[in-house]
Design a protein around this motif. Structure first.
Motif, PDB file in Angstrom:
ATOM      1  N   TYR A 155       0.821  -1.217   0.000  1.00 37.69           N
ATOM      2  CA  TYR A 155       0.000   0.000   0.000  1.00 37.69           C
ATOM      3  C   TYR A 155       0.852   1.264   0.000  1.00 37.69           C
ATOM      4  O   TYR A 155       0.345   2.369  -0.108  1.00 37.69           O
ATOM      5  CB  TYR A 155      -0.897   0.022   1.256  1.00 37.69           C
ATOM      6  CG  TYR A 155      -0.088  -0.188   2.526  1.00 37.69           C
ATOM      7  CD1 TYR A 155       0.598   0.851   3.126  1.00 37.69           C
ATOM      8  CD2 TYR A 155       0.015  -1.454   3.092  1.00 37.69           C
ATOM      9  CE1 TYR A 155       1.372   0.656   4.248  1.00 37.69           C
ATOM     10  CE2 TYR A 155       0.785  -1.672   4.222  1.00 37.69           C
ATOM     11  CZ  TYR A 155       1.462  -0.607   4.790  1.00 37.69           C
ATOM     12  OH  TYR A 155       2.239  -0.813   5.891  1.00 37.69           O
ATOM     13  N   MET A 287      -0.676  -7.279   2.306  1.00 38.04           N
ATOM     14  CA  MET A 287       0.072  -6.017   2.489  1.00 38.04           C
ATOM     15  C   MET A 287       1.575  -6.249   2.344  1.00 38.04           C
ATOM     16  O   MET A 287       2.350  -5.307   2.363  1.00 38.04           O
ATOM     17  CB  MET A 287      -0.185  -5.458   3.899  1.00 38.04           C
ATOM     18  CG  MET A 287      -1.572  -4.924   4.135  1.00 38.04           C
ATOM     19  SD  MET A 287      -1.687  -4.450   5.885  1.00 38.04           S
ATOM     20  CE  MET A 287      -3.172  -3.437   5.844  1.00 38.04           C
ATOM     21  N   PHE A 320      -8.416  -2.202   3.735  1.00 39.19           N
ATOM     22  CA  PHE A 320      -7.476  -2.613   2.694  1.00 39.19           C
ATOM     23  C   PHE A 320      -8.231  -3.469   1.683  1.00 39.19           C
ATOM     24  O   PHE A 320      -9.166  -4.188   2.063  1.00 39.19           O
ATOM     25  CB  PHE A 320      -6.324  -3.406   3.337  1.00 39.19           C
ATOM     26  CG  PHE A 320      -5.222  -3.741   2.383  1.00 39.19           C
ATOM     27  CD1 PHE A 320      -4.280  -2.787   2.038  1.00 39.19           C
ATOM     28  CD2 PHE A 320      -5.142  -4.994   1.808  1.00 39.19           C
ATOM     29  CE1 PHE A 320      -3.273  -3.076   1.139  1.00 39.19           C
ATOM     30  CE2 PHE A 320      -4.139  -5.296   0.907  1.00 39.19           C
ATOM     31  CZ  PHE A 320      -3.202  -4.330   0.569  1.00 39.19           C
ATOM     32  N   TYR A 348      -7.809   2.967   4.434  1.00 42.60           N
ATOM     33  CA  TYR A 348      -6.979   2.710   3.246  1.00 42.60           C
ATOM     34  C   TYR A 348      -7.368   3.635   2.098  1.00 42.60           C
ATOM     35  O   TYR A 348      -8.540   3.849   1.816  1.00 42.60           O
ATOM     36  CB  TYR A 348      -7.134   1.247   2.789  1.00 42.60           C
ATOM     37  CG  TYR A 348      -6.480   1.010   1.446  1.00 42.60           C
ATOM     38  CD1 TYR A 348      -5.098   0.912   1.344  1.00 42.60           C
ATOM     39  CD2 TYR A 348      -7.240   0.942   0.274  1.00 42.60           C
ATOM     40  CE1 TYR A 348      -4.482   0.754   0.115  1.00 42.60           C
ATOM     41  CE2 TYR A 348      -6.630   0.771  -0.962  1.00 42.60           C
ATOM     42  CZ  TYR A 348      -5.253   0.689  -1.030  1.00 42.60           C
ATOM     43  OH  TYR A 348      -4.644   0.532  -2.239  1.00 42.60           O
ATOM     44  N   PRO A 350      -5.833   4.244  -2.019  1.00 45.80           N
ATOM     45  CA  PRO A 350      -4.788   3.791  -2.944  1.00 45.80           C
ATOM     46  C   PRO A 350      -3.784   4.890  -3.272  1.00 45.80           C
ATOM     47  O   PRO A 350      -4.178   6.033  -3.485  1.00 45.80           O
ATOM     48  CB  PRO A 350      -5.576   3.387  -4.203  1.00 45.80           C
ATOM     49  CG  PRO A 350      -6.968   3.850  -3.992  1.00 45.80           C
ATOM     50  CD  PRO A 350      -7.160   4.296  -2.593  1.00 45.80           C
ATOM     51  N   THR A 354       1.480   2.027  -6.479  1.00 47.89           N
ATOM     52  CA  THR A 354       1.761   0.935  -5.543  1.00 47.89           C
ATOM     53  C   THR A 354       1.076  -0.346  -6.034  1.00 47.89           C
ATOM     54  O   THR A 354       0.136  -0.290  -6.833  1.00 47.89           O
ATOM     55  CB  THR A 354       1.236   1.270  -4.133  1.00 47.89           C
ATOM     56  OG1 THR A 354      -0.174   1.550  -4.224  1.00 47.89           O
ATOM     57  CG2 THR A 354       1.934   2.484  -3.554  1.00 47.89           C
ATOM     58  N   ALA A 356      -0.835  -2.349  -4.353  1.00 42.65           N
ATOM     59  CA  ALA A 356      -2.224  -2.440  -3.879  1.00 42.65           C
ATOM     60  C   ALA A 356      -3.162  -1.598  -4.747  1.00 42.65           C
ATOM     61  O   ALA A 356      -4.345  -1.935  -4.905  1.00 42.65           O
ATOM     62  CB  ALA A 356      -2.317  -2.008  -2.424  1.00 42.65           C
ATOM     63  N   ASP A 361     -10.271  -1.128  -5.119  1.00 47.48           N
ATOM     64  CA  ASP A 361     -10.456  -0.554  -3.774  1.00 47.48           C
ATOM     65  C   ASP A 361     -11.898  -0.889  -3.370  1.00 47.48           C
ATOM     66  O   ASP A 361     -12.805  -0.055  -3.440  1.00 47.48           O
ATOM     67  CB  ASP A 361     -10.218   0.970  -3.879  1.00 47.48           C
ATOM     68  CG  ASP A 361     -10.327   1.676  -2.549  1.00 47.48           C
ATOM     69  OD1 ASP A 361     -10.346   0.999  -1.509  1.00 47.48           O
ATOM     70  OD2 ASP A 361     -10.405   2.927  -2.564  1.00 47.48           O
TER      71      ASP A 361
END
Ligand code: SAM
Ligand code: SF4
Length: 449
Positions: A155, A287, A320, A348, A350, A354, A356, A361
């Motif tokens: 993340y 993660m 997340f 969380y 975004p 990254t 993630a 999302d």
């Protein structure tokens, strides 16, 4: 950058002693939060900053900054088009704002004055005092011991923006701490994204993972590896700083050697910020944090064994991608089990670029909000009961400066609890013993003994 980030910036700067100004005309610092999603929004932001620049004609000391994703993307263009802007910082530099603001103040004293861009900065010079110290000059100082981050949490944007870890030579750090102590400072906080991997790579290529592949050994102790626990012991032995703190620690690298150094070094405060992020193994894996909830619990058990009165704080992310109700429950359970003294809870969001951010999302905003509230409430309950347990105890405070009302003095315990005592003359910079008599909000109140 979204509203959540604005709130975080506000919270962070308020925690550093800034207050919200009612009007831009009364502000010392104006930060414009931007988003690069639409061209129109970009133009509006630039126009608005152009208007605000006029305020600088009357008050040249005013600091103007543009923060957020547009700032990051267009930093060169912004500096060219708006010569009065002092600071440009992207979302990844959010947490560095207090330091960046301090850096500007420092650079203004240079000739010719320089402007600050939050990218790939070198080590901060000794004299720089982070924003939190404006209220309390000469009491606490921050010393950077490493730059960059070698982890790859999915993340997080820091490894991309800051690059590989490089540790600062121990001799430089010790010399800086000694200069600070000579200047009257009572507390230093050692800073790095993951201070526990200090010593991996030094600028000269040595270090336990340095490209030269040779270990960094100590001159006066040729068989001992220079790592973070050793650095703590060296600072304890070779400086007279009364209090040492450090942040941030990564659970993967925090080990028994660290806990033993914390136990043995009198100057190292009984307080550790150890971000866990989640209590669900599934989420921790996604993660890429490199530990399980059980492994984290085990570390805390060893830490408490070595330093029984340790005060613990953490970071947690809710929402997340893929976080189920069950995953979230595991986080709440972990929080109840460990009973953190302080917890910074993030929803969380975004960060472009990254790993993630490539995932959907998928936790709806209202679910993130609800999970955030649930953890905040849980944290309040735990904190209040911890504070009540301190009532009647006597504790050491380092007084950082005046409290809100005349005759009040604000200080912190070694465990980083905020406390207020009354006294008719200044106590700034002094260590006092206080008996805790009551608590309100997140603050303890005590009497001098
Ligand atoms: N290096 C530290 C560590 O490993 O925990 C912290 C660095 S990070 C700048 C500070 C905190 O921001 C993290 O611990 C995490 O909880 C939060 N954070 C980072 N990226 C985030 C994101 N994309 N969304 C929400 N919170 C985030
Ligand atoms: Fe590094 Fe911390 Fe970001 Fe993980 S969260 S990548 S350890 S800075």
């Amino acid at each position: 950058m979204n509203e959540r980030d604005s709130e975080e910036v506000l919270g962070m700067l308020t925690a550093q002693g800034y207050e919200v100004a009612p009007q831009p005309e009364q502000a010392d610092v104006i930060l414009l939060n931007t988003c690069s999603v639409r061209q129109h929004a970009e133009e509006r932001a630039l126009g608005k900053m152009g208007e605000l620049s006029v305020l600088k004609q009357e008050r040249p000391e005013l600091i103007l900054g543009i923060i957020g994703c547009m700032a990051k993307l267009q930093q060169d263009a912004i500096f060219k088009r708006l010569p009065k802007v002092d600071l440009v910082a992207g979302p990844a530099e959010l947490y560095d704002l207090p330091y960046l603001l301090a850096e500007i103040q420092e650079k203004r004293q240079q000739d010719p004055p320089q402007r600050v861009m939050a990218v790939n900065r070198a080590f901060r010079p000794l004299e720089q005092k982070p924003a939190g110290d404006y209220r309390t000059p000469g009491v606490k100082a921050f010393v950077t011991i490493m730059e960059g981050c070698d982890k790859a949490c999915t993340y997080c944007i820091v490894p991309t923006t800051r690059g590989q870890e490089v540790s600062r030579p121990a001799e430089d750090i010790i010399a800086e701490v000694n200069r600070l102590v000579a200047a009257g400072y009572r507390e230093v906080t050692l800073l790095g994204q993951n201070v526990n991997s200090y010593g991996k790579r030094f600028p000269d290529g040595s270090g336990y993972r340095g490209p030269l592949g040779r270990l960094r050994l100590l001159e006066d102790d040729p068989v001992t590896l220079l790592d973070f626990p050793k650095l703590l012991r060296l600072i304890e032995r070779r400086t007279r700083v009364p209090r040492i703190r450090f942040t941030t620690s990564h659970p993967f690298d925090a080990n028994e050697r660290l806990f033993e150094a914390m136990r043995d070094c009198e100057s190292v405060c009984e307080s550790l910020h150890l971000p866990v992020q989640s209590g669900s193994d599934r989420t921790l894996r996604a993660m890429r944090r490199g530990y399980t909830a059980q492994a984290y619990l085990k570390k805390i058990e060893r830490l408490r064994h070595n330093v029984p009165d340790i005060s613990l704080s953490t970071d947690l992310i809710v929402g997340f991608p893929g976080e189920t109700e069950e995953d979230f429950e595991a986080t709440a359970r972990l929080m109840r089990e460990i009973r953190f003294d302080n917890a910074y809870i993030f929803k969380y969001s975004p960060r472009p670029g990254t790993d993630a951010a490539a995932r959907e999302d998928d936790v709806p905003q209202e679910v993130k909000e609800h999970r955030n509230q649930t953890l905040l409430t849980l944290h309040q309950t735990i904190m209040q009961s911890r504070q009540r347990s301190l009532l009647g105890t006597t504790t050491e405070l380092l007084i950082e400066g005046p409290g809100k009302w005349p005759g009040q003095w604000f200080g912190r315990t070694r465990g980083y609890f905020s406390a207020i005592v009354d006294h008719h003359e200044s106590l700034t910079g002094r260590f006092v013993q206080a008996r805790i008599t009551r608590c309100a909000g997140s603050t303890l109140f005590g009497e001098l003994v």
